[in-house]
Design a protein around this motif. Structure first.
Motif, PDB file in Angstrom:
ATOM      1  N   VAL A 286       0.866  -1.180   0.000  1.00  0.00           N
ATOM      2  CA  VAL A 286       0.000   0.000   0.000  1.00  0.00           C
ATOM      3  C   VAL A 286       0.898   1.223   0.000  1.00  0.00           C
ATOM      4  O   VAL A 286       1.768   1.365   0.870  1.00  0.00           O
ATOM      5  CB  VAL A 286      -0.933   0.032   1.218  1.00  0.00           C
ATOM      6  CG1 VAL A 286      -1.744   1.334   1.235  1.00  0.00           C
ATOM      7  CG2 VAL A 286      -1.888  -1.162   1.214  1.00  0.00           C
ATOM      8  N   SER A 287       0.723   2.098  -0.967  1.00  0.00           N
ATOM      9  CA  SER A 287       1.511   3.330  -1.034  1.00  0.00           C
ATOM     10  C   SER A 287       0.645   4.516  -0.645  1.00  0.00           C
ATOM     11  O   SER A 287      -0.554   4.544  -0.928  1.00  0.00           O
ATOM     12  CB  SER A 287       2.093   3.539  -2.433  1.00  0.00           C
ATOM     13  OG  SER A 287       1.077   3.513  -3.422  1.00  0.00           O
ATOM     14  N   THR A 288       1.274   5.480   0.002  1.00  0.00           N
ATOM     15  CA  THR A 288       0.573   6.706   0.359  1.00  0.00           C
ATOM     16  C   THR A 288       0.706   7.692  -0.788  1.00  0.00           C
ATOM     17  O   THR A 288       1.773   8.289  -0.998  1.00  0.00           O
ATOM     18  CB  THR A 288       1.120   7.307   1.656  1.00  0.00           C
ATOM     19  OG1 THR A 288       0.890   6.394   2.733  1.00  0.00           O
ATOM     20  CG2 THR A 288       0.425   8.629   1.971  1.00  0.00           C
ATOM     21  N   ALA A 289      -0.364   7.826  -1.542  1.00  0.00           N
ATOM     22  CA  ALA A 289      -0.454   8.861  -2.565  1.00  0.00           C
ATOM     23  C   ALA A 289      -1.094  10.075  -1.884  1.00  0.00           C
ATOM     24  O   ALA A 289      -0.745  10.408  -0.760  1.00  0.00           O
ATOM     25  CB  ALA A 289      -1.248   8.359  -3.756  1.00  0.00           C
ATOM     26  N   SER A 290      -2.025  10.720  -2.526  1.00  0.00           N
ATOM     27  CA  SER A 290      -2.616  11.925  -1.956  1.00  0.00           C
ATOM     28  C   SER A 290      -3.792  12.346  -2.809  1.00  0.00           C
ATOM     29  O   SER A 290      -3.906  11.944  -3.978  1.00  0.00           O
ATOM     30  CB  SER A 290      -1.580  13.056  -1.926  1.00  0.00           C
ATOM     31  OG  SER A 290      -2.165  14.306  -1.627  1.00  0.00           O
ATOM     32  N   ALA A 291      -4.660  13.180  -2.232  1.00  0.00           N
ATOM     33  CA  ALA A 291      -5.662  13.825  -3.071  1.00  0.00           C
ATOM     34  C   ALA A 291      -4.985  14.612  -4.187  1.00  0.00           C
ATOM     35  O   ALA A 291      -5.546  14.793  -5.271  1.00  0.00           O
ATOM     36  CB  ALA A 291      -6.540  14.741  -2.229  1.00  0.00           C
ATOM     37  N   ALA A 292      -3.749  15.044  -3.930  1.00  0.00           N
ATOM     38  CA  ALA A 292      -2.976  15.754  -4.962  1.00  0.00           C
ATOM     39  C   ALA A 292      -2.521  14.834  -6.082  1.00  0.00           C
ATOM     40  O   ALA A 292      -1.895  15.291  -7.032  1.00  0.00           O
ATOM     41  CB  ALA A 292      -1.766  16.440  -4.330  1.00  0.00           C
ATOM     42  N   SER A 293      -2.848  13.539  -5.987  1.00  0.00           N
ATOM     43  CA  SER A 293      -2.588  12.617  -7.096  1.00  0.00           C
ATOM     44  C   SER A 293      -3.597  12.783  -8.221  1.00  0.00           C
ATOM     45  O   SER A 293      -3.339  12.354  -9.350  1.00  0.00           O
ATOM     46  CB  SER A 293      -2.659  11.171  -6.599  1.00  0.00           C
ATOM     47  OG  SER A 293      -1.682  10.901  -5.637  1.00  0.00           O
ATOM     48  N   ILE A 294      -4.739  13.382  -7.910  1.00  0.00           N
ATOM     49  CA  ILE A 294      -5.800  13.489  -8.920  1.00  0.00           C
ATOM     50  C   ILE A 294      -6.300  14.916  -9.124  1.00  0.00           C
ATOM     51  O   ILE A 294      -7.077  15.163 -10.045  1.00  0.00           O
ATOM     52  CB  ILE A 294      -6.994  12.560  -8.581  1.00  0.00           C
ATOM     53  CG1 ILE A 294      -7.495  12.803  -7.155  1.00  0.00           C
ATOM     54  CG2 ILE A 294      -6.602  11.102  -8.758  1.00  0.00           C
ATOM     55  CD1 ILE A 294      -8.717  11.968  -6.778  1.00  0.00           C
TER      56      ILE A 294
END
Length: 268
Positions: free
Chosen positions: A147-155
């Protein structure tokens, strides 16, 4: 006992996930660049008892996720100490911080700092690569969960944090690509896309600009991460988490069959 590796495990979301895993009987390795918080976190986890009354097992390893050799040594240490298997890897280390990307200068433009990209994207690339290596060798059968921590800033656009947004877009693309490639090997790959969570990612001054209701409780992040770990069907999921709501963000539809064929690497 199952084994987990958590980067950025000394505080925030990483430590919150580690705390629940230890209580559920996992062995957990906390990887963090901050020795003070990492050692304190591991000591605290080891002072607690797990459900069957035996001593909890937690290990801190000082690790700079931008350095492949640091991560390689950390993974090898975990495997050697706990019998080889690594069942779950939470590629979570990250920073936000300001950026000099937009700085103007009357003189020759200077190279902007790439530290955010190095930690938030390169660190996840290195961590995911090593996780894949060890999970392919798990006994009695290959498999595991990343599981990687992306972000709302990914989309979404994040105009004040362009390099953070670029890195997190990369994390999401890495996860989606890996999840398709590794599904047949029993390795499930997913991401979380949190909104604002009041952790050490920003200073109190920055966090105080936002209303309390804008924040996502860290418990919701923990619940989402563990849901991805425990659901045997969960792979390729991008779980956006915002202020009490969770959304499974699907990959956009291909614009046409040609693009689908190209992206999937098919020549026919």
């Amino acid at each position: 006992m199952p084994v987990a590796v958590i980067t950025g495990g000394g505080a925030g979301m990483g430590l919150a996930v580690a705390t629940v895993l230890v209580a559920d009987g996992w062995r957990v390795a906390l990887l963090d660049v901050n020795s003070t918080v990492g050692e304190a976190a591991a000591a605290s986890l080891n002072s607690n008892q797990i459900k069957d009354g035996s001593e909890a097992q937690s290990l801190f390893i000082r690790t700079d996720v931008t350095k492949y050799d640091d991560l390689r040594t950390a993974f090898a240490t975990v495997a050697d100490r706990w019998g080889g298997n690594i069942d779950f890897v939470f590629a979570n280390a990250g920073i936000a911080g300001g950026t000099d990307f937009y700085n103007d200068s009357d003189s020759e433009p200077q190279q902007p700092s790439l530290l955010v990209e190095e930690i938030c994207l390169r660190g996840v690339v290195f961590t995911s690569h090593l996780a894949m290596h060890y999970m392919r060798r798990n006994k009695p059968a290959p498999g595991g969960v990343i599981v990687s921590t992306a972000s709302a800033a990914s989309i979404y656009a994040s105009p004040e944090l362009p390099l953070y947004a670029a890195a997190k877009h990369g994390v999401l693309g890495l996860m989606r690509s890996m999840s398709l490639q590794l599904a047949s090997e029993g390795i499930r790959v997913n991401s979380i896309l949190p909104g604002a969570i009041r952790t050490t990612l920003h200073t109190k001054t920055i966090w105080d600009q936002f209303p309390v209701g804008d924040f996502t409780p860290v418990e919701e992040v923990v619940s989402t991460v563990l849901g991805l770990v425990n659901d045997p069907t969960a792979t390729g999921r991008a779980m956006e988490i915002s202020a009490g709501e969770t959304f499974d963000r699907k990959q956009p539809d291909y614009c046409n069959e040609t693009m689908q064929r190209i992206m999937q690497g098919k020549s026919y």
